[in-house]
Scaffold this motif. Structure first.
Motif, PDB file in Angstrom:
ATOM      1  N   VAL A   6      40.089  37.893 -39.599  1.00 47.13           N
ATOM      2  CA  VAL A   6      40.585  38.701 -40.706  1.00 47.13           C
ATOM      3  C   VAL A   6      40.303  37.952 -42.006  1.00 47.13           C
ATOM      4  CG1 VAL A   6      42.606  39.734 -41.776  1.00 47.13           C
ATOM      5  CG2 VAL A   6      42.350  39.759 -39.280  1.00 47.13           C
ATOM      6  N   ALA A   7      39.515  38.579 -42.880  1.00 55.60           N
ATOM      7  CA  ALA A   7      38.982  37.884 -44.046  1.00 55.60           C
ATOM      8  C   ALA A   7      39.819  38.120 -45.304  1.00 55.60           C
ATOM      9  CB  ALA A   7      37.539  38.311 -44.289  1.00 55.60           C
ATOM     10  N   THR A   9      41.773  40.456 -46.488  1.00 55.47           N
ATOM     11  CA  THR A   9      42.048  41.766 -47.072  1.00 55.47           C
ATOM     12  C   THR A   9      42.126  42.800 -45.962  1.00 55.47           C
ATOM     13  OG1 THR A   9      41.229  43.508 -48.541  1.00 55.47           O
ATOM     14  CG2 THR A   9      39.579  42.138 -47.454  1.00 55.47           C
ATOM     15  N   ASP A  10      42.918  43.840 -46.204  1.00 51.91           N
ATOM     16  CA  ASP A  10      43.020  44.873 -45.181  1.00 51.91           C
ATOM     17  C   ASP A  10      42.055  46.032 -45.425  1.00 51.91           C
ATOM     18  OD1 ASP A  10      44.191  46.045 -47.352  1.00 51.91           O
ATOM     19  OD2 ASP A  10      46.142  46.387 -46.424  1.00 51.91           O
ATOM     20  N   ALA A  11      41.244  45.947 -46.468  1.00 57.52           N
ATOM     21  CA  ALA A  11      40.305  47.031 -46.771  1.00 57.52           C
ATOM     22  C   ALA A  11      39.222  47.098 -45.706  1.00 57.52           C
ATOM     23  CB  ALA A  11      39.674  46.802 -48.144  1.00 57.52           C
ATOM     24  N   GLY A  12      39.158  48.214 -45.008  1.00 58.73           N
ATOM     25  CA  GLY A  12      38.104  48.424 -44.018  1.00 58.73           C
ATOM     26  C   GLY A  12      38.261  47.666 -42.726  1.00 58.73           C
ATOM     27  N   VAL A  13      39.411  47.019 -42.512  1.00 55.65           N
ATOM     28  CA  VAL A  13      39.531  46.169 -41.334  1.00 55.65           C
ATOM     29  C   VAL A  13      39.503  46.979 -40.041  1.00 55.65           C
ATOM     30  CG1 VAL A  13      42.067  46.132 -41.389  1.00 55.65           C
ATOM     31  CG2 VAL A  13      40.824  44.243 -40.353  1.00 55.65           C
ATOM     32  N   ALA A  16      35.940  47.941 -39.332  1.00 49.84           N
ATOM     33  CA  ALA A  16      35.187  46.779 -38.869  1.00 49.84           C
ATOM     34  C   ALA A  16      35.448  46.515 -37.392  1.00 49.84           C
ATOM     35  CB  ALA A  16      35.556  45.552 -39.693  1.00 49.84           C
ATOM     36  N   ALA A 180      33.495  38.770 -38.972  1.00 45.74           N
ATOM     37  CA  ALA A 180      34.548  38.785 -39.980  1.00 45.74           C
ATOM     38  C   ALA A 180      34.815  40.204 -40.421  1.00 45.74           C
ATOM     39  CB  ALA A 180      34.151  37.928 -41.182  1.00 45.74           C
ATOM     40  N   SER A 181      36.056  40.483 -40.756  1.00 46.35           N
ATOM     41  CA  SER A 181      36.457  41.854 -41.058  1.00 46.35           C
ATOM     42  C   SER A 181      35.873  42.381 -42.363  1.00 46.35           C
ATOM     43  CB  SER A 181      37.985  41.959 -41.114  1.00 46.35           C
ATOM     44  OG  SER A 181      38.512  41.202 -42.197  1.00 46.35           O
ATOM     45  N   ASP A 182      35.361  41.480 -43.219  1.00 44.29           N
ATOM     46  CA  ASP A 182      34.780  41.955 -44.475  1.00 44.29           C
ATOM     47  C   ASP A 182      33.280  42.200 -44.390  1.00 44.29           C
ATOM     48  OD1 ASP A 182      34.062  39.316 -44.247  1.00 44.29           O
ATOM     49  OD2 ASP A 182      34.585  38.760 -46.307  1.00 44.29           O
ATOM     50  N   ARG A 184      29.972  44.466 -43.319  1.00 38.94           N
ATOM     51  CA  ARG A 184      29.698  45.897 -43.219  1.00 38.94           C
ATOM     52  C   ARG A 184      29.645  46.302 -41.745  1.00 38.94           C
ATOM     53  NH1 ARG A 184      25.130  44.621 -45.776  1.00 38.94           N
ATOM     54  NH2 ARG A 184      23.984  45.753 -44.155  1.00 38.94           N
TER      55      ARG A 184
END
Length: 206
Positions: A6-7, A9-13, A16, A180-182, A184
């Motif tokens: 988890v990088a 931030t929760d955006a797009g996790v 991903a 990593a969750s960030d 694409r």
């Protein structure tokens, strides 16, 4: 074996994670850094893995594992791996999955296996500068363990597709593929498919 970092931030996790799980036939997901997320989002990620029949583990934190309803923990290498394992077992109970990284110690690996670890892992810490020597040692440890013991062996901290394939050939039951969750979603899927092909011994066209 998917390592999902988890990088921050929760955006797009969730997208991903879905992209990763769609890209290969995983058996287990290790969530690193999940404590940074809101509890309900962390629980959804764990549930996403479990609904697909995968084991969901949290890195090191038994309290977080219980809070997210995870199946157990993965314990990173430390200077007292057996005591670390025993503490986690007391915290989570006999039914929880607890895997532990034995570093480069055969003695520690055998103690963990005898104590009831779900799996024994051999990884390479990020601070190790001589990666080539460490990778050769990791292959030797995996081959030694797989020939003698029934407890599954996981190869962690795998940096390249070539090393992933070599570890699978050496006898690793599971090879950890990290994302990593960030990243694409398309990049996640492409990376995982390349690693999965290497692990399976399939040549991927350039």
């Amino acid at each position: 074996y998917l390592t999902f970092d988890v990088a921050g931030t929760d955006a797009g996790v969730e997208d991903a994670l879905a992209a990763a799980l769609d890209a290969a036939d995983f058996k287990c997901v290790l969530f690193r850094g999940a404590g940074r997320l809101p509890a309900d989002l962390g629980q959804r990620l764990v549930s996403m893995a479990q609904q697909r029949g995968l084991a969901a583990l949290v890195a090191d934190d038994t309290t977080l594992a219980r809070a997210l309803n995870a199946d157990g923990v993965h314990l990173a290498w430390n200077t007292a791996p057996l005591e670390h394992y025993q503490g986690a077992r007391r915290a989570l109970g006999g039914e929880a999955m607890i895997g532990a990284d034995a570093g480069r110690s055969r003695h520690d690996a055998m103690e963990l296996g005898e104590a009831g670890a779900t799996y024994v892992a051999f990884g390479i810490p990020a601070h190790v500068a001589d990666r080539a020597t460490a990778e050769a040692r990791q292959r030797e440890l995996v081959a030694w363990w797989s020939e003698i013991f029934e407890v599954p062996v996981v190869a962690c901290d795998v940096d390249s597709e070539a090393q992933a394939g070599a570890l699978a050939t050496a006898g690793a039951d599971f090879v950890a593929v990290g994302i990593a969750s960030d990243m694409r979603p398309d990049a996640i899927a492409a990376d995982i498919r390349r690693f999965a092909a290497a692990i399976a011994g399939v040549e991927v066209p350039a």
